[in-house]
Design a protein around this motif. Structure first.
Motif, short mmCIF file in Angstrom:
data_model
loop_
_atom_site.label_atom_id
_atom_site.label_comp_id
_atom_site.label_asym_id
_atom_site.label_seq_id
_atom_site.Cartn_x
_atom_site.Cartn_y
_atom_site.Cartn_z
N SER A 1 0.83 -1.21 0.00
CA SER A 1 0.00 0.00 0.00
C SER A 1 0.86 1.25 0.00
CB SER A 1 -0.93 0.02 1.22
OG SER A 1 -1.89 -1.01 1.12
N CYS A 2 1.90 1.27 0.81
CA CYS A 2 2.82 2.41 0.85
C CYS A 2 3.51 2.61 -0.50
CB CYS A 2 3.86 2.24 1.96
SG CYS A 2 3.16 2.34 3.61
N ILE B 1 0.96 4.10 -2.98
CA ILE B 1 0.72 5.51 -2.69
C ILE B 1 1.90 6.35 -3.14
CG2 ILE B 1 0.45 7.21 -0.82
CD1 ILE B 1 -1.17 4.96 0.65
N LEU C 1 1.86 6.60 -6.93
CA LEU C 1 0.81 7.51 -7.39
C LEU C 1 1.20 8.97 -7.16
CD1 LEU C 1 -2.44 5.65 -6.27
CD2 LEU C 1 -1.65 6.05 -8.62
N LYS C 2 1.79 9.24 -6.01
CA LYS C 2 2.24 10.62 -5.74
C LYS C 2 3.33 11.03 -6.71
CE LYS C 2 0.84 11.07 -0.95
NZ LYS C 2 1.22 11.40 0.41
N ASP D 1 -9.78 3.81 -2.44
CA ASP D 1 -9.32 4.38 -1.17
C ASP D 1 -7.85 4.79 -1.24
OD1 ASP D 1 -11.80 4.02 -0.03
OD2 ASP D 1 -11.25 2.18 1.04
N LEU D 2 -7.02 3.96 -1.86
CA LEU D 2 -5.60 4.32 -2.01
C LEU D 2 -5.44 5.54 -2.90
CD1 LEU D 2 -3.94 0.81 -2.44
CD2 LEU D 2 -3.73 2.34 -0.47
N GLY D 3 -6.29 5.64 -3.92
CA GLY D 3 -6.24 6.79 -4.80
C GLY D 3 -6.56 8.09 -4.11
N LYS D 4 -7.27 8.05 -3.00
CA LYS D 4 -7.61 9.27 -2.26
C LYS D 4 -6.38 9.92 -1.64
CE LYS D 4 -12.27 7.74 -1.20
NZ LYS D 4 -13.19 7.30 -0.14
N TYR D 5 -5.31 9.15 -1.49
CA TYR D 5 -4.09 9.70 -0.88
C TYR D 5 -3.34 10.63 -1.83
CZ TYR D 5 -4.64 6.61 3.09
OH TYR D 5 -5.12 5.98 4.21
N ILE D 6 -3.71 10.62 -3.09
CA ILE D 6 -3.05 11.51 -4.03
C ILE D 6 -3.84 12.78 -4.10
CG2 ILE D 6 -1.96 9.68 -5.36
CD1 ILE D 6 -4.17 10.11 -7.47
#
Length: 75
Positions: A22-23, A26, A29-30, A70-75
């Motif tokens: 997951s890290c 993320i 994606l960032k 949900d992971l996409g929300k971190y970007i």
């Protein structure tokens, strides 16, 4: 008792692997967002969701589109 300990160790190991992945996702994606723009990052999430839906065998565990969103929300 030994079987329970082994089960707990196996679950802990898989949990750590999932958290690590997951890290990594993320971070990637960032990086995509910073180098190629927000649209490219959102396109990557969309492609991941599409791939998850293709690879999920009926009645089995596969990619989870909700988790990817949900992971996409971190970007």
């Amino acid at each position: 008792m030994i079987d329970e300990r082994r089960l707990i160790q196996a679950i802990d190991g898989h949990t750590e692997e999932l958290a690590t992945l997951s890290c990594l996702v993320i971070g990637l994606l960032k990086h995509i967002k910073e180098t190629q723009g927000e649209d490219a990052a959102h396109n990557a999430v969309t492609l991941a969701i599409q791939e998850a839906s293709k690879t999920q065998p009926p009645g089995r565990i596969g990619g989870n589109a909700h988790r990817i969103r949900d992971l996409g929300k971190y970007i």
